[in-house]
Design a protein around this motif. Structure first.
Motif, PDB file in Angstrom:
ATOM      1  N   TYR A  36      -0.071   3.716 -23.330  1.00 33.68           N
ATOM      2  CA  TYR A  36       0.706   2.517 -23.101  1.00 33.68           C
ATOM      3  C   TYR A  36       0.394   1.502 -24.190  1.00 33.68           C
ATOM      4  O   TYR A  36      -0.756   1.354 -24.595  1.00 33.68           O
ATOM      5  N   GLY A 115       6.810   1.265  -8.632  1.00 34.04           N
ATOM      6  CA  GLY A 115       6.217   1.950  -9.785  1.00 34.04           C
ATOM      7  C   GLY A 115       4.771   2.318  -9.533  1.00 34.04           C
ATOM      8  O   GLY A 115       4.432   2.842  -8.474  1.00 34.04           O
ATOM      9  N   LYS A 117       0.420   1.047 -10.508  1.00 34.54           N
ATOM     10  CA  LYS A 117      -0.536   0.072 -11.032  1.00 34.54           C
ATOM     11  C   LYS A 117      -1.669   0.880 -11.643  1.00 34.54           C
ATOM     12  O   LYS A 117      -2.208   1.787 -11.007  1.00 34.54           O
ATOM     13  N   ASP A 148       0.899  -3.319 -14.358  1.00 34.67           N
ATOM     14  CA  ASP A 148       1.850  -3.132 -13.256  1.00 34.67           C
ATOM     15  C   ASP A 148       3.118  -2.561 -13.864  1.00 34.67           C
ATOM     16  O   ASP A 148       3.925  -3.298 -14.427  1.00 34.67           O
ATOM     17  N   LEU A 149       3.256  -1.249 -13.767  1.00 35.88           N
ATOM     18  CA  LEU A 149       4.384  -0.559 -14.394  1.00 35.88           C
ATOM     19  C   LEU A 149       5.515  -0.406 -13.389  1.00 35.88           C
ATOM     20  O   LEU A 149       5.358   0.239 -12.356  1.00 35.88           O
ATOM     21  N   SER A 150       6.637  -1.012 -13.710  1.00 35.93           N
ATOM     22  CA  SER A 150       7.807  -0.982 -12.841  1.00 35.93           C
ATOM     23  C   SER A 150       8.802   0.053 -13.354  1.00 35.93           C
ATOM     24  O   SER A 150       8.915   0.277 -14.562  1.00 35.93           O
ATOM     25  N   SER A 156       7.810  -4.517 -16.326  1.00 36.89           N
ATOM     26  CA  SER A 156       6.381  -4.203 -16.334  1.00 36.89           C
ATOM     27  C   SER A 156       5.588  -5.354 -16.923  1.00 36.89           C
ATOM     28  O   SER A 156       6.001  -5.986 -17.895  1.00 36.89           O
TER      29      SER A 156
END
Length: 195
Positions: A36, A115, A117, A148-150, A156
């Protein structure tokens, strides 16, 4: 004599086949690394400053490793946590663009409503200047990241705590994070795993 050569050759082929099967089954069991990238935005005294952060996770920590950290913290506080993290096998790497970065000691992935976390905790490298002057910042020897990946595009977010320590509030008995400096807000998070 021919029988022995055939037996040795057959035995060698069987060993090779067994080694290949073991190798491929272990390769399939190993999870695919996740990477990421995010833009860190300064807040408070760092307002206006930005840099890129890359978090690469090779594997996630086990519940047993999490329990080791909980026990270490309950026994010796933030220093116990630091010592326990020092003994753990690296789970990946975290780096600011342009630096070599450092190992991630603990990584956890939790499902959320839209999503996942991802929480990362590791020991912060102490600079020579900090050690030389025995500065107060040496007490803040941990770094933490929460992503926090949405699933929704552009939603995010995350936070980077470059120098922190954990304490227990004596009044509420709750775990608190104490920062040495303001946290950095993480925006424009890209999942490089999908490339």
């Amino acid at each position: 004599m021919k029988l022995n050569r055939k037996a040795v050759a057959l035995f060698s082929v069987c060993l090779l086949a067994l080694a290949l099967v073991t190798f491929y089954s272990k390769a399939q069991d190993k999870p695919k690394p996740e990477e990421y990238q995010a833009q860190a935005m300064g807040q408070g005294t760092q307002l206006g400053q930005t840099f890129n952060v890359t978090v690469r996770i090779e594997e996630y920590s086990t519940p047993e490793e999490r329990q080791v950290l909980v026990d270490a913290f309950q026994t010796a506080g933030s220093q116990g946590l630091f010592n326990a993290l020092n003994k753990m096998k690296p789970k990946g790497r975290m780096a600011i663009t342009g630096t070599l970065g450092y190992d991630i000691s603990f990584a956890r992935k939790l499902p959320t409503a839209d999503g996942v976390k991802i929480r990362v905790l590791t020991n912060r490298p102490i600079t020579f200047g900090e050690a030389w002057t025995d500065s107060r910042s040496m007490d803040y020897n941990l770094s933490a990241v929460e992503l926090d990946l949405s699933e929704a595009t552009g939603k995010s977010t995350g936070i980077l705590l470059p120098a922190c320590q954990f304490t227990v509030n004596k009044k509420t008995n709750e775990l608190e994070v104490e920062n040495y400096q303001n946290p950095w807000k993480l925006l424009d998070i890209l999942d490089r795993t999908k490339k």
